[in-house]
Write an enzyme that holds these catalytic residues in place. Structure first.
Site, short mmCIF file in Angstrom:
data_model
loop_
_atom_site.label_atom_id
_atom_site.label_comp_id
_atom_site.label_asym_id
_atom_site.label_seq_id
_atom_site.Cartn_x
_atom_site.Cartn_y
_atom_site.Cartn_z
N GLY A 46 98.98 -75.39 -70.00
CA GLY A 46 97.73 -74.79 -69.58
C GLY A 46 97.32 -75.36 -68.24
O GLY A 46 97.73 -76.47 -67.89
N LEU A 91 97.10 -82.57 -67.15
CA LEU A 91 97.88 -82.77 -65.92
C LEU A 91 97.10 -83.52 -64.85
O LEU A 91 97.69 -84.13 -63.97
CB LEU A 91 98.37 -81.41 -65.38
CG LEU A 91 99.42 -80.70 -66.24
CD1 LEU A 91 99.65 -79.28 -65.74
CD2 LEU A 91 100.73 -81.48 -66.25
N HIS A 136 87.46 -77.23 -68.42
CA HIS A 136 87.72 -77.52 -67.00
C HIS A 136 86.83 -76.66 -66.10
O HIS A 136 86.35 -77.12 -65.06
CB HIS A 136 89.18 -77.21 -66.64
CG HIS A 136 90.12 -78.37 -66.81
ND1 HIS A 136 89.99 -79.55 -66.13
CD2 HIS A 136 91.23 -78.51 -67.57
CE1 HIS A 136 90.97 -80.38 -66.47
NE2 HIS A 136 91.74 -79.77 -67.36
CO CO Z 1 93.38 -80.53 -68.33
#
Ligand code: CO
Length: 163
Positions: A46, A91, A136
């Site tokens: 994702g 990430l 996010h």
């Molecule tokens: Co993330």
């Protein structure tokens, strides 16, 4: 198509509320394609636009199970159900993993790359990935929700997909 560099913590891009998308144009399509390439190159499942430097409400999820990649523009959570604790990574936080409690089920309303409204239902890790990416877009990072950090050794027996 191009691989973009991933914005890592700390960076104010990651903690601001992203702007709504109004232009469903070629530039948006290119961003989505670049995000997909970047996610695959980084072994992620994702990715949200602020993670590649664009503070707009665009996110993708692909668990790599042969389904089509989920592209969410201006997504909104309209229903949740159940709760589950699982290990997550991100990430934007290399080498940080932790247990996060999230709904087991989610229903989302979003637009696709052409601007068409659609509804999506997901469960389990797919729901988790979708909710992580939508967080996010509101500047909410998974580290604010970690109830227990998990070290690399322990992780070997766990899911280690990054979002
Ligand atoms: Co993330």
């Amino acid at each position: 198509m191009a691989i973009r560099s991933i914005v890592t913590h700390p960076n104010e891009l990651l903690t601001q509320k992203c702007k709504e998308v109004h232009a469903f144009d070629e530039k948006l399509g290119k961003l989505l394609d670049d995000m997909y390439d970047t996610m695959i190159a980084s072994d992620g499942i994702g990715l949200a636009a602020p993670q590649v430097g664009e503070a707009i409400q665009v996110a993708i999820v692909d668990l790599g199970e042969g389904q089509e990649v989920i592209e969410m523009i201006n997504p909104e959570v309209v229903e949740i159900g159940g709760l589950e604790v699982e290990v997550e990574g991100c990430l934007s936080f290399p080498d940080i993993y932790g247990e996060v409690e999230r709904p087991f089920y989610v229903k989302v309303e979003a637009q696709d790359r052409d601007g068409s409204l659609y509804e999506l239902e997901a469960e389990d890790y797919e729901a988790r990935a979708i909710l992580h990416e939508i967080d996010h877009l509101h500047g909410i990072l998974f580290t604010s929700k970690i109830i227990r950090y998990v070290d690399m050794e322990e992780l070997e027996n766990e899911q280690e997909d990054e979002l």
